[in-house]
Design an enzyme around this catalytic site. Structure first.
Site, PDB file in Angstrom:
ATOM      1  N   GLN A 153       0.837  -1.196   0.000  1.00 40.58           N
ATOM      2  CA  GLN A 153       0.000   0.000   0.000  1.00 40.58           C
ATOM      3  C   GLN A 153       0.881   1.260   0.000  1.00 40.58           C
ATOM      4  OE1 GLN A 153      -3.308  -0.380  -0.281  1.00 40.58           O
ATOM      5  NE2 GLN A 153      -3.602   1.823  -0.490  1.00 40.58           N
ATOM      6  N   VAL A 175      -5.597   6.840  -3.964  1.00 38.83           N
ATOM      7  CA  VAL A 175      -4.955   5.668  -3.335  1.00 38.83           C
ATOM      8  C   VAL A 175      -4.842   5.957  -1.834  1.00 38.83           C
ATOM      9  CG1 VAL A 175      -2.882   4.226  -3.225  1.00 38.83           C
ATOM     10  CG2 VAL A 175      -3.622   5.150  -5.428  1.00 38.83           C
ATOM     11  N   GLU A 233     -15.360   4.084  -7.207  1.00 36.28           N
ATOM     12  CA  GLU A 233     -14.579   2.920  -7.649  1.00 36.28           C
ATOM     13  C   GLU A 233     -15.525   1.762  -7.969  1.00 36.28           C
ATOM     14  OE1 GLU A 233     -11.471   1.832  -4.922  1.00 36.28           O
ATOM     15  OE2 GLU A 233     -10.406   3.736  -5.184  1.00 36.28           O
ATOM     16  N   HIS A 236     -14.240  -1.858  -6.904  1.00 41.59           N
ATOM     17  CA  HIS A 236     -13.898  -2.207  -5.521  1.00 41.59           C
ATOM     18  C   HIS A 236     -15.143  -2.681  -4.760  1.00 41.59           C
ATOM     19  CE1 HIS A 236     -11.497  -1.424  -1.680  1.00 41.59           C
ATOM     20  NE2 HIS A 236     -12.737  -1.594  -1.228  1.00 41.59           N
TER      21      HIS A 236
HETATM   22 ZN   LIG Z   1      -9.783  -1.262  -4.031  1.00 41.68          ZN
END
Ligand SMILES: [Zn+2]
Length: 276
Positions: A153, A175, A233, A236
């Site tokens: 990450q 992010v 998103e 996701h």
């Molecule tokens: Zn994601």
């Protein structure tokens, strides 16, 4: 009195005595039979409709409450009550001493098309059932990015910061900073590609129609950026649990709003429920 008459009288007495005996016997037999029938009837009535004592009823009901609701999904039988509601976002980072990767299992190669292949062991049966169900419908759903370590990450975030010319705040909307991403828990996955093009695919449409049946929600919807703090998103999807996902969708809430509505601690049971 003539002898003949005497004999006749005697015969009659004997006959009357016999009649009396037969009558008494008949009455006795009848009484016994009736009482036996009444007794038997009473007994069967008792066993059929005798109300259970209150403690017995309570016991039966509490056992019923504890039984999870099992649902059949393809080859798998899933627990619709099983739920994972850990909230991880910019305001609720994972604790600094969080044990990253404590809860993981490996995803078999046929299910993923990315480099990362580990996910929370407790939710994997639900995700696997979902991916296989999509395949059954002719939709090529694949896991792209499931669990990410703190280091992964961190690398993704730093790459994004470079792309945004050093603007960390701007980078964080695309992010998550390490420790503030759901991917660090292994309770979610990006599917097929982490790209806005995913919205136009049949994979996305299939997930919108079916994901809740497997316990997954679209975690960052288009119209809730102000609440989630994360851009839209489409790729996701987050596991919350089958019944919980249905409730969240019905109420049209984000995970943030749902946890607040229920008055839950954002990260209660952080280390609970993983099935190794
Ligand atoms: Zn994601």
């Amino acid at each position: 009195m003539s002898d003949k008459r005497k004999a006749a009288l005697k015969k009659r007495r004997i006959f009357l005595s016999l009649c009396a005996v037969v009558l008494v016997l008949a009455i006795a037999v009848l009484t016994l039979s009736v009482s036996a029938i009444v007794k038997a009837f009473k007994k069967s009535n008792d066993t059929q409709s005798k109300p259970k004592s209150s403690s017995q009823t309570e016991r039966t009901e509490s056992v019923k409450e504890k039984l999870p609701e099992m649902v059949k999904r393809g080859e798998y039988t899933l627990n619709a009550d099983y739920s994972r509601l850990i909230l991880v976002n910019a305001e609720n980072p994972l604790p600094s001493d969080y044990n990253y990767g404590w809860n993981l299992t490996k995803i078999d190669e046929k299910y993923h098309n990315g480099q990362l292949d580990r996910i929370d062991a407790g939710i994997w049966p639900y995700m696997r059932a979902m991916v296989e169900a999509a395949w059954q419908d002719g939709v090529d759903l694949k896991v792209w990015s499931p669990y990410r370590s703190y280091e992964t990450q961190k690398m993704l975030f730093e790459n994004r910061v470079r792309k945004e010319n050093g603007d960390e705040a701007k980078a964080a909307t695309a992010v998550a900073r390490p420790g503030t991403s759901e991917h660090n828990t292994g309770l979610c996955a990006d599917f097929n590609m982490a790209s806005s093009q995913f919205e136009g695919t049949e994979m996305f449409r299939w997930l919108c129609d079916n994901a809740e049946d497997y316990g997954f929600i679209l975690r960052y919807p288009k119209d809730r950026i102000d609440i989630t703090g994360v851009m839209y998103e489409s790729w996701h999807w987050r596991f919350v649990g089958i019944n919980t996902a249905k409730e969240i969708n019905k109420l049209n809430l984000t995970l943030e709003e749902y946890i607040k509505l229920k008055g839950l601690e954002p990260q209660a049971g952080l280390y609970d429920n993983a099935t190794p």
